[in-house]
Design a protein around this motif. Structure first.
Motif, PDB file in Angstrom:
ATOM      1  N   ILE A  38      12.935  70.893  14.544  1.00 28.27           N
ATOM      2  CA  ILE A  38      11.666  71.238  15.088  1.00 28.27           C
ATOM      3  C   ILE A  38      11.488  70.523  16.277  1.00 28.27           C
ATOM      4  O   ILE A  38      11.040  71.085  17.293  1.00 28.27           O
ATOM      5  N   GLY A  39      11.741  69.180  16.180  1.00 26.08           N
ATOM      6  CA  GLY A  39      11.470  68.281  17.346  1.00 26.08           C
ATOM      7  C   GLY A  39      12.155  69.014  18.463  1.00 26.08           C
ATOM      8  O   GLY A  39      11.887  69.008  19.754  1.00 26.08           O
ATOM      9  N   LEU A  40      13.661  68.992  18.370  1.00 27.24           N
ATOM     10  CA  LEU A  40      14.452  69.575  19.290  1.00 27.24           C
ATOM     11  C   LEU A  40      14.170  70.743  20.090  1.00 27.24           C
ATOM     12  O   LEU A  40      14.146  71.027  21.274  1.00 27.24           O
ATOM     13  N   THR A  41      13.634  71.768  19.286  1.00 23.33           N
ATOM     14  CA  THR A  41      13.224  73.130  19.556  1.00 23.33           C
ATOM     15  C   THR A  41      12.066  72.984  20.599  1.00 23.33           C
ATOM     16  O   THR A  41      11.787  73.498  21.403  1.00 23.33           O
ATOM     17  N   ILE A  42      10.851  72.179  19.986  1.00 23.33           N
ATOM     18  CA  ILE A  42       9.632  72.011  20.818  1.00 23.33           C
ATOM     19  C   ILE A  42      10.023  71.285  21.936  1.00 23.33           C
ATOM     20  O   ILE A  42       9.303  71.835  23.169  1.00 23.33           O
ATOM     21  N   TYR A  52      12.677  71.198  23.793  1.00 27.40           N
ATOM     22  CA  TYR A  52      13.359  71.881  24.615  1.00 27.40           C
ATOM     23  C   TYR A  52      12.277  72.925  25.488  1.00 27.40           C
ATOM     24  O   TYR A  52      12.629  73.222  26.688  1.00 27.40           O
ATOM     25  N   LYS A  53      11.292  73.380  24.762  1.00 27.65           N
ATOM     26  CA  LYS A  53      10.463  74.082  25.451  1.00 27.65           C
ATOM     27  C   LYS A  53       9.396  73.412  26.357  1.00 27.65           C
ATOM     28  O   LYS A  53       8.742  74.032  27.286  1.00 27.65           O
ATOM     29  N   ASN A  54       9.044  72.181  25.869  1.00 24.25           N
ATOM     30  CA  ASN A  54       7.959  71.639  26.681  1.00 24.25           C
ATOM     31  C   ASN A  54       8.356  70.575  27.681  1.00 24.25           C
ATOM     32  O   ASN A  54       7.772  70.202  28.501  1.00 24.25           O
ATOM     33  N   LEU A  55       9.439  70.052  27.649  1.00 26.11           N
ATOM     34  CA  LEU A  55      10.047  69.090  28.563  1.00 26.11           C
ATOM     35  C   LEU A  55      10.830  69.719  29.722  1.00 26.11           C
ATOM     36  O   LEU A  55      11.267  70.974  29.400  1.00 26.11           O
ATOM     37  N   LYS A  73      28.041  71.563  22.912  1.00 21.40           N
ATOM     38  CA  LYS A  73      27.129  71.870  23.962  1.00 21.40           C
ATOM     39  C   LYS A  73      25.729  71.823  23.437  1.00 21.40           C
ATOM     40  O   LYS A  73      25.508  71.629  22.404  1.00 21.40           O
ATOM     41  N   GLN A  74      24.836  71.533  24.525  1.00 19.58           N
ATOM     42  CA  GLN A  74      23.415  71.197  24.103  1.00 19.58           C
ATOM     43  C   GLN A  74      23.013  72.128  23.417  1.00 19.58           C
ATOM     44  O   GLN A  74      21.996  71.900  22.250  1.00 19.58           O
ATOM     45  N   GLU A  75      23.170  73.365  23.559  1.00 25.80           N
ATOM     46  CA  GLU A  75      22.401  74.794  22.959  1.00 25.80           C
ATOM     47  C   GLU A  75      22.778  74.635  21.390  1.00 25.80           C
ATOM     48  O   GLU A  75      21.999  75.129  20.570  1.00 25.80           O
ATOM     49  N   ASP A  76      23.902  73.871  21.037  1.00 24.69           N
ATOM     50  CA  ASP A  76      24.316  73.815  19.669  1.00 24.69           C
ATOM     51  C   ASP A  76      23.040  72.985  18.772  1.00 24.69           C
ATOM     52  O   ASP A  76      22.996  73.337  17.622  1.00 24.69           O
ATOM     53  N   LEU A  77      22.482  72.294  19.448  1.00 26.42           N
ATOM     54  CA  LEU A  77      21.356  71.241  18.867  1.00 26.42           C
ATOM     55  C   LEU A  77      20.115  72.270  18.628  1.00 26.42           C
ATOM     56  O   LEU A  77      19.326  71.880  17.597  1.00 26.42           O
ATOM     57  N   LEU A  78      20.112  73.445  18.959  1.00 28.14           N
ATOM     58  CA  LEU A  78      18.881  74.436  18.822  1.00 28.14           C
ATOM     59  C   LEU A  78      19.060  75.469  17.509  1.00 28.14           C
ATOM     60  O   LEU A  78      18.508  76.168  17.177  1.00 28.14           O
ATOM     61  N   ASP A  79      20.585  75.474  17.174  1.00 30.76           N
ATOM     62  CA  ASP A  79      21.207  76.165  15.988  1.00 30.76           C
ATOM     63  C   ASP A  79      21.053  75.412  14.843  1.00 30.76           C
ATOM     64  O   ASP A  79      21.724  74.491  14.653  1.00 30.76           O
TER      65      ASP A  79
END
Length: 465
Positions: A398-402, A404-407, A427-433
């Motif tokens: 949740i922290g990583l996803t939010i 990602y959108k706000n920073l 890769k960075q995007e793997d953190l959002l999965d």
């Protein structure tokens, strides 16, 4: 976090060594050195040793400076970096046998010699290197146990299965006051007082039998020739008289208050050695710290951040930036504490180290989660029950996803660098999965939990009101 990075940044900048050159010579990718340089991550103790070796090849002075900054005293009275020599050599002297000093820890199989010499340095420093008064075995052993308390009891490092210092510490019922736990007892005064109040007769009896006598053997090698060192070792018995006889000629580090082994209760440091140790205190202590770290790393090969666990920590780093990160998340979404299910209040936020700080010795964001103060206090340095693990990963997601959108992209990239490096995601995007994040955490956390459990950290903590 950042002690090695700060030292590396200063050394590379001052000596004109590029990050790319260090990375190439070290055999790592440049971004890894970049993260060290900018204090985003710290190299392991093993990597620090490799960095020193590489710096010696590139510029011996840079290696010496790095060691000094990493392990030495950073006070204004410290000698200039240019005067600091390598960890494997010591300042020469026309009057003293420096070669013997450098061999103090040859073939050492337990912690005693390291702790004895460290304690001797600490006592001399407190006494301002005045040597008219003998230093009793009792005082030295109290200091040894105090120096062992943080690495063994607080950080739960192993000294070896047969180590009597560790065994004695485990048997003591110490009254550890809050200033000690908060690292406000930098001179160990309260800790020494707590230890001195205990019954130490067996520890004194055991340690006085061998350690003080064997430590100065390198200074008297020629004089000890022909004396049995095998079964029925006679060296310990012979040392007091020989040290006394050759005190002015061979100048061993110290002699004893008696010439018969059983009558010895104190040591008397040679004035010339006291003067040498005072003049080169920072260098000698840095050399000792390096040797002590190498020994402890061999006893705790998989333990993270060994260098940060050997001495009294000066202070804990601020968690201001990490708190700001989670406040960004809380402004976008309500969150509950994974332990108590209480709704989190952005104004009364406390950050918990999922793996105890006293084990990981860092404040990486991937190991921090928001909670409430009373829950954080209750958890202390325990390992949480495995039932919390999935909730922990989901909260991190949740922290990583939010964020990602706000920073901004640059801000988020800097925040997640430690995740990528320590979890080894592609890769960075793997953190959002969520599933990929869970798998990465599973591979990172579970081995560390097992290691921490084996070291003695309490497991299966569950919050109860």
């Amino acid at each position: 976090m950042g002690k090695a990075g700060k030292a590396l940044k200063q050394v590379l900048s001052a000596n004109g060594i590029s990050q790319s050159r260090l990375a190439s010579t070290l055999g790592v990718e440049r971004p890894i050195v970049f993260r060290w340089f900018h204090e985003q991550t710290d190299p392991t103790a093993e990597t620090v040793a490799k960095i020193v070796e590489i710096l010696r090849e590139l510029d011996p002075g840079a290696a010496s400076e790095f060691i000094h900054l990493y392990l030495g005293d950073e006070s204004p009275s410290s000698p200039s970096a240019a005067s600091v020599i390598s960890a494997q050599s010591l300042p020469e002297s026309n009057q003293l046998n420096i070669s013997a000093l450098s061999r103090l820890f040859s073939d050492t199989t337990n912690s005693y010699k390291y702790l004895f010499f460290l304690s001797l340095l600490d006592i001399l420093n407190r006494r301002q290197f005045e040597v008219l008064s003998p230093i009793s075995f009792q005082e030295l052993i109290v200091e040894m146990i105090a120096n062992a308390w943080y690495p063994h009891t607080f950080f739960k490092l192993s000294f070896g299965k047969q180590d009597k210092i560790a065994q004695k510490l485990d048997s003591l019922a110490l009254n550890i006051e809050e200033p000690i736990l908060q690292f406000k007892d930098s001179d160990k005064k309260l800790l020494r007082k707590a230890i001195a109040s205990q019954d130490l007769k067996d520890a004194v009896s055991h340690l006085r039998r061998y350690v003080p006598f064997r430590l100065i053997v390198p200074f008297l090698e020629t004089e000890l020739e022909g004396i049995s060192r095998g079964k029925g070792n006679q060296v310990d018995l012979a040392i007091p008289a020989i040290a006394d006889r050759y005190f002015e000629d061979k100048k061993p580090l110290y002699r004893f208050d008696a010439t018969i082994h059983k009558d010895c209760h104190s040591i008397i440091v040679h004035p010339d050695w006291a003067a040498y140790l005072e003049r080169y205190y920072v260098i000698v202590r840095g050399w000792l710290a390096w040797e002590w770290m190498r020994y402890m790393q061999s006893r705790n090969p998989s333990t993270p951040a060994i260098a940060n666990k050997l001495f009294v920590p000066t202070k804990r780093n601020s968690l201001g930036k990490q708190t700001d990160y989670w406040k960004v998340v809380l402004r976008s979404q309500e969150l509950r504490c994974i332990y108590s299910q209480q709704l989190l209040n952005i104004e009364k936020l406390s950050l918990d180290h999922y793996l105890p700080w006293s084990f990981v010795a860092h404040d990486q964001l991937w190991n921090l989660l928001p909670t409430v103060p009373e829950v954080n206090s209750s958890k202390s340095n325990n390992l949480p029950n495995s039932t919390y693990f999935r909730k922990f990963v989901e909260l991190q997601h949740i922290g990583l996803t939010i964020t990602y959108k706000n920073l901004t992209k640059g801000q988020w990239t800097r925040q997640v660098e430690p995740y990528i490096l320590d979890m080894r995601v592609n890769k960075q995007e793997d953190l959002l999965d969520l599933q990929k994040l869970f798998n990465a955490y599973d591979q990172l956390i579970n081995p560390l939990v097992s290691l921490a459990s084996n070291q003695g950290f309490s497991t299966d903590w569950i919050y109860t009101k």
